[in-house]
Design a protein around this motif. Structure first.
Motif, PDB file in Angstrom:
ATOM      1  N   GLY A  23       0.393   0.829   4.468  1.00 46.15           N
ATOM      2  CA  GLY A  23       1.489   1.644   3.975  1.00 46.15           C
ATOM      3  C   GLY A  23       2.483   2.083   5.034  1.00 46.15           C
ATOM      4  O   GLY A  23       3.400   2.865   4.743  1.00 46.15           O
ATOM      5  N   LEU A  24       2.332   1.591   6.268  1.00 48.76           N
ATOM      6  CA  LEU A  24       3.287   1.954   7.320  1.00 48.76           C
ATOM      7  C   LEU A  24       4.693   1.500   6.925  1.00 48.76           C
ATOM      8  O   LEU A  24       4.896   0.338   6.582  1.00 48.76           O
ATOM      9  N   PRO A  25       5.666   2.397   6.980  1.00 46.21           N
ATOM     10  CA  PRO A  25       7.035   2.002   6.620  1.00 46.21           C
ATOM     11  C   PRO A  25       7.630   1.054   7.652  1.00 46.21           C
ATOM     12  O   PRO A  25       7.212   1.041   8.823  1.00 46.21           O
ATOM     13  N   LEU A  26       8.618   0.288   7.221  1.00 43.85           N
ATOM     14  CA  LEU A  26       9.234  -0.707   8.090  1.00 43.85           C
ATOM     15  C   LEU A  26       9.758  -0.075   9.375  1.00 43.85           C
ATOM     16  O   LEU A  26       9.609  -0.662  10.459  1.00 43.85           O
ATOM     17  N   LYS A  27      10.356   1.088   9.288  1.00 42.65           N
ATOM     18  CA  LYS A  27      10.908   1.741  10.474  1.00 42.65           C
ATOM     19  C   LYS A  27       9.840   1.941  11.543  1.00 42.65           C
ATOM     20  O   LYS A  27      10.062   1.659  12.731  1.00 42.65           O
ATOM     21  N   ILE A  28       8.671   2.401  11.157  1.00 44.80           N
ATOM     22  CA  ILE A  28       7.598   2.629  12.130  1.00 44.80           C
ATOM     23  C   ILE A  28       7.069   1.303  12.669  1.00 44.80           C
ATOM     24  O   ILE A  28       6.774   1.181  13.858  1.00 44.80           O
ATOM     25  N   VAL A  29       6.947   0.302  11.804  1.00 48.66           N
ATOM     26  CA  VAL A  29       6.485  -1.013  12.268  1.00 48.66           C
ATOM     27  C   VAL A  29       7.425  -1.560  13.343  1.00 48.66           C
ATOM     28  O   VAL A  29       6.989  -2.065  14.387  1.00 48.66           O
ATOM     29  N   LEU A  30       8.716  -1.465  13.115  1.00 44.18           N
ATOM     30  CA  LEU A  30       9.682  -1.967  14.092  1.00 44.18           C
ATOM     31  C   LEU A  30       9.626  -1.156  15.388  1.00 44.18           C
ATOM     32  O   LEU A  30       9.781  -1.715  16.483  1.00 44.18           O
ATOM     33  N   ASN A  64       4.278  10.161   2.579  1.00 44.56           N
ATOM     34  CA  ASN A  64       5.323  10.610   1.648  1.00 44.56           C
ATOM     35  C   ASN A  64       5.146  10.089   0.226  1.00 44.56           C
ATOM     36  O   ASN A  64       5.961  10.382  -0.657  1.00 44.56           O
ATOM     37  N   GLY A  65       4.092   9.290  -0.006  1.00 41.66           N
ATOM     38  CA  GLY A  65       3.793   8.829  -1.352  1.00 41.66           C
ATOM     39  C   GLY A  65       4.637   7.684  -1.861  1.00 41.66           C
ATOM     40  O   GLY A  65       4.432   7.211  -2.972  1.00 41.66           O
ATOM     41  N   THR A  66       5.573   7.191  -1.068  1.00 41.81           N
ATOM     42  CA  THR A  66       6.407   6.071  -1.509  1.00 41.81           C
ATOM     43  C   THR A  66       5.635   4.761  -1.406  1.00 41.81           C
ATOM     44  O   THR A  66       4.647   4.648  -0.672  1.00 41.81           O
ATOM     45  N   ILE A  67       6.098   3.762  -2.138  1.00 37.82           N
ATOM     46  CA  ILE A  67       5.483   2.434  -2.071  1.00 37.82           C
ATOM     47  C   ILE A  67       6.582   1.387  -2.155  1.00 37.82           C
ATOM     48  O   ILE A  67       7.530   1.513  -2.948  1.00 37.82           O
ATOM     49  N   GLN A  68       6.485   0.381  -1.306  1.00 41.38           N
ATOM     50  CA  GLN A  68       7.472  -0.692  -1.330  1.00 41.38           C
ATOM     51  C   GLN A  68       7.321  -1.523  -2.597  1.00 41.38           C
ATOM     52  O   GLN A  68       6.206  -1.738  -3.079  1.00 41.38           O
ATOM     53  N   THR A  69       8.441  -1.999  -3.125  1.00 46.28           N
ATOM     54  CA  THR A  69       8.365  -2.974  -4.205  1.00 46.28           C
ATOM     55  C   THR A  69       7.928  -4.314  -3.603  1.00 46.28           C
ATOM     56  O   THR A  69       7.977  -4.525  -2.380  1.00 46.28           O
ATOM     57  N   GLU A  70       7.524  -5.232  -4.454  1.00 41.10           N
ATOM     58  CA  GLU A  70       7.171  -6.571  -3.968  1.00 41.10           C
ATOM     59  C   GLU A  70       8.367  -7.213  -3.278  1.00 41.10           C
ATOM     60  O   GLU A  70       8.214  -7.867  -2.234  1.00 41.10           O
ATOM     61  N   HIS A  71       9.542  -7.025  -3.862  1.00 48.35           N
ATOM     62  CA  HIS A  71      10.758  -7.579  -3.262  1.00 48.35           C
ATOM     63  C   HIS A  71      10.964  -7.017  -1.862  1.00 48.35           C
ATOM     64  O   HIS A  71      11.233  -7.769  -0.905  1.00 48.35           O
ATOM     65  N   THR A 117       0.845  -1.193   0.000  1.00 48.95           N
ATOM     66  CA  THR A 117       0.000   0.000   0.000  1.00 48.95           C
ATOM     67  C   THR A 117       0.883   1.248   0.000  1.00 48.95           C
ATOM     68  O   THR A 117       1.858   1.300   0.754  1.00 48.95           O
ATOM     69  N   PRO A 118       0.568   2.244  -0.809  1.00 53.57           N
ATOM     70  CA  PRO A 118       1.368   3.477  -0.793  1.00 53.57           C
ATOM     71  C   PRO A 118       1.344   4.140   0.583  1.00 53.57           C
ATOM     72  O   PRO A 118       0.319   4.142   1.263  1.00 53.57           O
TER      73      PRO A 118
END
Length: 374
Positions: A310-317, A17-24, A12-13
């Protein structure tokens, strides 16, 4: 009581900041999150199964086996294995293989899924979802419980003298949870077999899930597996916490408002008031989560959805670090209220021990005394 995470694997975007993770990136980040779960002392990590964008977990056993190789204690599970559209033979063999690779640190949750187009993709009719669930699970149980299976049903070709390989580890099949948010027939199926029932109470008010869980408990007793309070129940949940509750609300709001699963609907305030979602301080999260047992009874597994919207990995951790801080109090709170007759969450080791204990023949006490004296 087991605590853990479940993921739906959405890509999810990020609305901030509008970024989106790639599938990888999403797949590799899922592994990072699972390893973090073990680091903070959680018991379980579960992944969903989806075959459509914007989701990536189409091969749960591949992901879970990879995680198993990099963890030591974490129980690997699924937050849905599609019992409707997967061939029961493939489920039996794939998850028995995972059971061996993980040395028993696994179980699985079966469900129908909530994506209607998936049925024709795999050659099935979505209007037959309940019938598929029942027939496929009946076959899956036989494939695990019986070494040689003869089978004829409505939805797949017959089996004659078929043996699923590998056989379950220690001849004890993986423990099965049945996940459902609306289908009494699934609760009935779980109760009939004495399996676990997982109510993913993340969307609707508690009253909806109280009815389903109570029905499952009553039917569990009806089929002779134990008292209603001894039935094996799991729950879902969601949270976003910060040290200060106002900071949590401010930071999470854009993610909530744009999330595919509940965005553009009720307000964040209404949703947190009506569902188990907690957005606030660690203390608010602790109090709300401990109250689940007041509504649903004492239960065995609590899984949380954290890495979505769309939560970035940094926030999830960061969220997991905060969860790790409150986790001892969460365990203590549930342990303090649980009666002695409520069973622990099933594990492979415990189920093997129970099987072995049941296999030991009873010894006549007088005969035993005579033998010792002799």
């Amino acid at each position: 009581m087991q605590f853990g995470l479940f993921t739906v694997g959405d890509v999810t975007p990020d609305p901030v900041n509008g970024t989106i993770q790639t599938e990888h990136e999403r797949i590799k980040n899922t592994v990072t999150i699972a390893k973090k779960a073990e680091e903070i002392g959680l018991d379980v990590f579960a992944t969903g199964e989806h075959h459509n964008p914007p989701f990536v977990p189409s091969s749960p056993t591949t992901t879970l086996a990879y995680i198993a190789a990099q963890t030591e204690k974490l129980i690997l599970s699924t937050s849905t294995t599609l019992i409707t559209t997967n061939d029961p033979v493939k489920i039996a063999e794939d998850y028995a293989t995972l059971q061996h690779l993980a040395d028993g640190r696994m179980d699985l949750m079966l469900g129908r899924g909530n994506t209607a187009p998936v049925y024709p993709w795999f050659g099935y009719d979505g209007s037959k979802a309940v019938e598929l669930t029942i027939e496929h699970y009946q076959l899956l149980r036989r494939l695990w419980d019986e070494e040689v299976v003869d089978w004829q049903g409505q939805f797949r070709t017959p089996l004659q003298g078929f043996t699923a390989t590998p056989r379950p580890l220690d001849d004890v099949p993986p423990f099965v949870w049945h996940g459902s948010i609306r289908t009494p027939e699934v609760a009935e199926l779980a109760a009939y077999y004495g399996d676990g029932y997982f109510a993913n109470n993340i969307f609707w008010p508690k009253e909806h899930y109280i009815r389903l869980i109570n029905f499952y408990r009553q039917r569990y007793q009806h089929y002779g597996h134990g008292e209603p309070e001894q039935a094996i129940v799991g729950l879902g949940g969601q949270f976003f916490i910060r040290k200060n509750s106002q900071d949590a609300v401010r930071e999470f709001r854009p993610y909530f408002d744009n999330a595919p699963v509940y965005g553009h609907g009720p307000s964040l305030e209404d949703f947190t008031a009506q569902t188990p979602l907690t957005v606030g301080s660690p203390q608010e999260f602790l109090e709300k989560t401990l109250a689940f047992a007041d509504y649903f009874g004492d239960y065995q597994r609590q899984l949380f959805l954290v890495d979505h919207a769309g939560l970035p990995l940094k926030i999830v951790l960061e969220q997991l670090d905060l969860l790790g801080e409150v986790l001892p109090d969460l365990r203590a709170g549930f342990d303090a209220r649980r009666p002695a007759n409520v069973p622990d969450a099933p594990t492979h080791a415990a189920r093997v021990a129970a099987r072995n204990a049941a296999a030991v023949p009873a010894v006549d006490s007088e005969e035993a005394i005579e033998e010792v004296n002799a």
